[in-house]
Scaffold this motif. Sequence first.
Motif, PDB file in Angstrom:
ATOM      1  N   ASP A  50       0.814  -1.208   0.000  1.00 53.47           N
ATOM      2  CA  ASP A  50       0.000   0.000   0.000  1.00 53.47           C
ATOM      3  C   ASP A  50       0.851   1.263   0.000  1.00 53.47           C
ATOM      4  OD1 ASP A  50       0.866  -0.154   2.612  1.00 53.47           O
ATOM      5  OD2 ASP A  50      -1.113  -0.471   3.454  1.00 53.47           O
ATOM      6  N   TYR A  52       2.747   1.983  -2.309  1.00 57.06           N
ATOM      7  CA  TYR A  52       2.716   2.415  -3.700  1.00 57.06           C
ATOM      8  C   TYR A  52       1.415   3.141  -4.056  1.00 57.06           C
ATOM      9  CZ  TYR A  52       6.192  -1.354  -3.804  1.00 57.06           C
ATOM     10  OH  TYR A  52       7.242  -2.180  -3.548  1.00 57.06           O
ATOM     11  N   ALA A  53       0.419   3.084  -3.179  1.00 58.84           N
ATOM     12  CA  ALA A  53      -0.881   3.686  -3.469  1.00 58.84           C
ATOM     13  C   ALA A  53      -0.850   5.195  -3.235  1.00 58.84           C
ATOM     14  CB  ALA A  53      -1.952   3.057  -2.592  1.00 58.84           C
ATOM     15  N   ILE A  54      -1.752   5.900  -3.909  1.00 58.73           N
ATOM     16  CA  ILE A  54      -1.860   7.346  -3.728  1.00 58.73           C
ATOM     17  C   ILE A  54      -2.233   7.661  -2.285  1.00 58.73           C
ATOM     18  CG2 ILE A  54      -3.200   9.388  -4.386  1.00 58.73           C
ATOM     19  CD1 ILE A  54      -3.381   8.101  -7.217  1.00 58.73           C
ATOM     20  N   LYS A  55      -3.199   6.924  -1.746  1.00 57.63           N
ATOM     21  CA  LYS A  55      -3.593   7.100  -0.346  1.00 57.63           C
ATOM     22  C   LYS A  55      -3.033   5.920   0.442  1.00 57.63           C
ATOM     23  CE  LYS A  55      -7.437   7.694   2.753  1.00 57.63           C
ATOM     24  NZ  LYS A  55      -8.846   7.451   2.980  1.00 57.63           N
ATOM     25  N   ASN A  56      -1.852   6.088   1.000  1.00 54.13           N
ATOM     26  CA  ASN A  56      -1.170   5.031   1.735  1.00 54.13           C
ATOM     27  C   ASN A  56      -1.796   4.914   3.122  1.00 54.13           C
ATOM     28  OD1 ASN A  56       0.548   3.351   3.082  1.00 54.13           O
ATOM     29  ND2 ASN A  56       2.361   4.619   2.841  1.00 54.13           N
ATOM     30  N   SER A  57      -2.631   3.907   3.326  1.00 55.18           N
ATOM     31  CA  SER A  57      -3.354   3.792   4.592  1.00 55.18           C
ATOM     32  C   SER A  57      -2.861   2.660   5.476  1.00 55.18           C
ATOM     33  CB  SER A  57      -4.845   3.611   4.313  1.00 55.18           C
ATOM     34  OG  SER A  57      -5.042   2.409   3.600  1.00 55.18           O
TER      35      SER A  57
END
Length: 182
Positions: A50, A52-57
């Motif tokens: 995660d 790598y995700a725009i919204k790293n949660s």
Amino acid sequence: MVLLLGNTGSLAADDDVGTIQPEPVLAQNPSVPRGVPDRRGVVTFINENDLYAIKNSDRHYTNGVRLAWLSADDDVPEWSKGLGDTLPFLNPEARRRIGWALGHNLYTPQDKKTRDLVRNDRPYAAFLYAGLALQSETESQLDTLELDVGVVGPAALGKPIQNNYHRLIGRSEEHTSELQSH
């Protein structure tokens, strides 16, 4: 991130146009193997995080790593041919491959601050596994049957892997082992 080493043999580049074109159809019947067997195996490395995700949660499914190998066409041991012939999911007339995989998945709850068990949230968990895959391929169909066997809980090494990774990237979050799935 996906790293693919080897030749999948399914697409060929058209240099004149710069587009991807299917390789020529060499078999008359789409239920039989395609024309030219692929004589090279394939190694894949997959890393999902995660981060790598725009919204790293860092919640729910947070990380996965998988290293796999798939044999060349029809380069399979005799026992797997017999097994493949008895399974209803694989075409006995098709080209065959066999593969092995090693993987590790990490899961975290949405609420990482509480020390109490939250019944409607995913617990901390890890899955460490090995897999065996059998594959059959015709001109029009690719069937894969994979069996993954592994461990969960402390034996899956979720706490040390996640805590060491967080230290490596400079995050202070700690995996809470008391709430880990067993």
